[in-house]
Design a protein around this motif. Structure first.
Motif, PDB file in Angstrom:
ATOM      1  N   GLY A  40      61.752  72.289 -30.872  1.00  0.00           N
ATOM      2  CA  GLY A  40      61.149  73.403 -30.145  1.00  0.00           C
ATOM      3  C   GLY A  40      59.640  73.449 -30.285  1.00  0.00           C
ATOM      4  N   HIS A  41      59.134  72.755 -31.318  1.00  0.00           N
ATOM      5  CA  HIS A  41      57.683  72.747 -31.537  1.00  0.00           C
ATOM      6  C   HIS A  41      56.912  72.162 -30.367  1.00  0.00           C
ATOM      7  N   SER A  42      57.581  71.306 -29.602  1.00  0.00           N
ATOM      8  CA  SER A  42      56.871  70.688 -28.478  1.00  0.00           C
ATOM      9  C   SER A  42      56.622  71.692 -27.353  1.00  0.00           C
ATOM     10  N   GLU A  43      57.315  72.826 -27.394  1.00  0.00           N
ATOM     11  CA  GLU A  43      57.059  73.879 -26.399  1.00  0.00           C
ATOM     12  C   GLU A  43      55.725  74.575 -26.663  1.00  0.00           C
ATOM     13  N   VAL A  44      55.277  74.482 -27.916  1.00  0.00           N
ATOM     14  CA  VAL A  44      54.062  75.187 -28.328  1.00  0.00           C
ATOM     15  C   VAL A  44      52.934  74.171 -28.496  1.00  0.00           C
ATOM     16  N   ALA A  64      40.630  77.242 -30.651  1.00  0.00           N
ATOM     17  CA  ALA A  64      41.997  76.800 -30.393  1.00  0.00           C
ATOM     18  C   ALA A  64      42.802  77.967 -29.838  1.00  0.00           C
ATOM     19  N   LEU A  65      43.484  77.729 -28.723  1.00  0.00           N
ATOM     20  CA  LEU A  65      44.271  78.781 -28.064  1.00  0.00           C
ATOM     21  C   LEU A  65      45.692  78.269 -27.859  1.00  0.00           C
ATOM     22  N   HIS A  97      52.002  77.848 -38.078  1.00  0.00           N
ATOM     23  CA  HIS A  97      52.151  76.677 -37.208  1.00  0.00           C
ATOM     24  C   HIS A  97      50.792  76.292 -36.602  1.00  0.00           C
ATOM     25  N   VAL A  98      50.097  77.286 -36.089  1.00  0.00           N
ATOM     26  CA  VAL A  98      48.798  77.050 -35.442  1.00  0.00           C
ATOM     27  C   VAL A  98      47.796  76.473 -36.448  1.00  0.00           C
ATOM     28  N   VAL A  99      47.721  77.075 -37.609  1.00  0.00           N
ATOM     29  CA  VAL A  99      46.759  76.633 -38.626  1.00  0.00           C
ATOM     30  C   VAL A  99      47.021  75.169 -39.010  1.00  0.00           C
ATOM     31  N   HIS A 100      48.300  74.834 -39.223  1.00  0.00           N
ATOM     32  CA  HIS A 100      48.627  73.453 -39.593  1.00  0.00           C
ATOM     33  C   HIS A 100      48.334  72.476 -38.465  1.00  0.00           C
ATOM     34  N   HIS A 101      48.678  72.904 -37.278  1.00  0.00           N
ATOM     35  CA  HIS A 101      48.457  72.061 -36.113  1.00  0.00           C
ATOM     36  C   HIS A 101      46.962  71.778 -35.903  1.00  0.00           C
ATOM     37  N   VAL A 102      46.165  72.820 -35.964  1.00  0.00           N
ATOM     38  CA  VAL A 102      44.726  72.685 -35.712  1.00  0.00           C
ATOM     39  C   VAL A 102      44.060  71.879 -36.832  1.00  0.00           C
ATOM     40  N   ALA A 103      44.488  72.089 -38.061  1.00  0.00           N
ATOM     41  CA  ALA A 103      43.923  71.302 -39.166  1.00  0.00           C
ATOM     42  C   ALA A 103      44.224  69.816 -38.961  1.00  0.00           C
ATOM     43  N   GLY A 104      45.439  69.520 -38.518  1.00  0.00           N
ATOM     44  CA  GLY A 104      45.811  68.131 -38.240  1.00  0.00           C
ATOM     45  C   GLY A 104      44.964  67.540 -37.124  1.00  0.00           C
ATOM     46  N   ALA A 142      46.809  69.326 -47.023  1.00  0.00           N
ATOM     47  CA  ALA A 142      47.652  68.338 -46.351  1.00  0.00           C
ATOM     48  C   ALA A 142      46.853  67.392 -45.456  1.00  0.00           C
ATOM     49  N   THR A 143      45.718  67.857 -44.952  1.00  0.00           N
ATOM     50  CA  THR A 143      45.011  67.065 -43.943  1.00  0.00           C
ATOM     51  C   THR A 143      43.695  66.491 -44.439  1.00  0.00           C
ATOM     52  N   GLY A 144      43.175  67.047 -45.529  1.00  0.00           N
ATOM     53  CA  GLY A 144      41.913  66.541 -46.059  1.00  0.00           C
ATOM     54  C   GLY A 144      40.676  67.020 -45.311  1.00  0.00           C
ATOM     55  N   ILE A 145      40.834  68.011 -44.434  1.00  0.00           N
ATOM     56  CA  ILE A 145      39.646  68.558 -43.775  1.00  0.00           C
ATOM     57  C   ILE A 145      38.898  69.450 -44.757  1.00  0.00           C
ATOM     58  N   HIS A 146      37.660  69.804 -44.413  1.00  0.00           N
ATOM     59  CA  HIS A 146      36.890  70.711 -45.253  1.00  0.00           C
ATOM     60  C   HIS A 146      37.160  72.150 -44.781  1.00  0.00           C
ATOM     61  N   PRO A 147      37.316  73.107 -45.719  1.00  0.00           N
ATOM     62  CA  PRO A 147      37.570  74.491 -45.303  1.00  0.00           C
ATOM     63  C   PRO A 147      36.556  75.008 -44.276  1.00  0.00           C
ATOM     64  N   ARG A 148      35.309  74.596 -44.408  1.00  0.00           N
ATOM     65  CA  ARG A 148      34.255  75.031 -43.481  1.00  0.00           C
ATOM     66  C   ARG A 148      34.547  74.668 -42.027  1.00  0.00           C
ATOM     67  N   GLN A 149      35.450  73.701 -41.842  1.00  0.00           N
ATOM     68  CA  GLN A 149      35.774  73.285 -40.474  1.00  0.00           C
ATOM     69  C   GLN A 149      36.671  74.279 -39.760  1.00  0.00           C
ATOM     70  N   LEU A 150      37.250  75.199 -40.523  1.00  0.00           N
ATOM     71  CA  LEU A 150      38.129  76.204 -39.915  1.00  0.00           C
ATOM     72  C   LEU A 150      37.465  77.573 -39.938  1.00  0.00           C
TER      73      LEU A 150
END
Ligand code: C2E
Ligand code: MG
Ligand code: MG
Ligand code: MG
Length: 283
Positions: A40-44, A64-65, A97-104, A142-150
């Protein structure tokens, strides 16, 4: 893909007003189901709208919207979705879900040198416990991004209730290195006092003031004063909903202002966005 229009309501959705409650419950149930099923994640999906430095016309980040396409109903507008799930546990599931997706997505873009920062919208109830902070920290780990990127966008309406709790949650988020933005500014009742207490790095002027900026003196005065307050406090000011060149030109007179809107760039799927970005960072 014209992501801007993927939120158009279907016939089914404009039924009688008395169906509103049932309609919301249907959305709530279906969204919960979609988030619980990995398929179902592919619907979002997320779309990304550029934010542009109006003086240089260079992109500085994205918002991100969420876009949800139900298999039978078709696209469900984001604000309708959020209104239906906002006071339930499903809201937390979607935010996470959104936070994980956008970080990825940011991690993938880090690898190819596209975009440095994305904003995510959260709901007021996401700030009532530490669930959001944990989701942000898990996503970073999980993704290794920097917090400042969010950057976390909260709406001004969130300040209407429980201000001390919201302020506390906001502090915890910025103490962990994430940036905080106040969305739809001017539509609620935030005071200058509240602006001072919140650890904001950005204020977004609601698009209602931007859409009649050229024709309405009151809107002009409001945009100018918010811009002035922002500059004085060291907070970046974003004008939302810019739809034409004349408004872009006029607003670009305000030093340091960032613009967002269909005229500057529509919300795009990642592949389209990468193409857009490459075209716009080139000289
Ligand atoms: P928002 O956060 O204020 O987002 C800006 C909205 O304005 C978006 O609508 C965007 O597509 C639209 N927009 C952008 N440029 C223009 C323009 O030039 N003219 C006009 N008229 N509109 C423009 P969208 O994507 O339908 O989202 C509506 C609202 O739903 C958002 O308002 C936000 O409050 C909420 N939302 C969207 N995605 C999420 C999400 O992932 N989580 C949460 N909690 N809320 C979300
Ligand atoms: Mg927003
Ligand atoms: Mg907004
Ligand atoms: Mg909004």
């Amino acid at each position: 893909v014209d992501a801007r229009n993927t939120g158009r309501p279907t016939e089914m959705y404009r039924a009688t007003a008395s169906d509103v409650t049932q309609h919301r419950l249907d959305i709530l149930t279906a969204m919960g189901d979609a988030l619980r099923r990995p398929a179902g994640h592919s619907e979002v999906v997320m779309v990304y709208q550029p934010q542009v430095d109006l003086a240089t016309r260079r992109p500085v980040g994205v918002e991100a919207l969420v876009r949800w396409t139900h298999p039978e109903w078709g696209p469900v507008p984001a604000d309708e979705l959020i209104a239906a799930i906002e006071s339930s546990h499903i809201m937390h599931m979607l935010t996470s879900h959104v936070v994980h997706h956008v970080a990825g997505q940011l991690a993938a873009w880090n690898d190819i040198g596209v975009v440095t920062r994305a904003s995510v919208n959260v709901s007021v109830n996401d700030l009532r416990d530490d669930g959001l902070l944990r989701a942000l920290q898990t996503a970073v780990a999980a993704t290794g991004i920097h917090p400042r990127q969010l950057m976390v966008e909260i709406t001004e309406g969130a300040l209407a209730t429980d201000l001390s709790r919201i302020t506390q949650a906001a502090r915890a988020i910025t103490d962990a290195g994430f940036a905080l933005s106040l969305d739809d500014f001017g539509t609620g009742y935030a005071s200058v006092q509240q602006l001072r207490r919140l650890p904001l790095s950005e204020i977004k002027i609601d698009r209602s003031f931007v859409s009649d900026f050229l024709s309405n003196r009151a809107s002009q005065a409001i945009v100018h004063s918010v811009h002035g307050i922002g500059r004085t406090m060291g907070i970046v000011v974003v004008a939302e909903g810019i739809e034409d060149d004349a408004t872009t030109q006029a607003l670009s007179q305000l030093p340091g202002i960032i613009g967002q809107g269909w005229y500057l760039g529509e919300p795009m799927l990642p592949a389209d966005f990468v193409e857009w970005w490459r075209k716009h960072v080139r000289d």
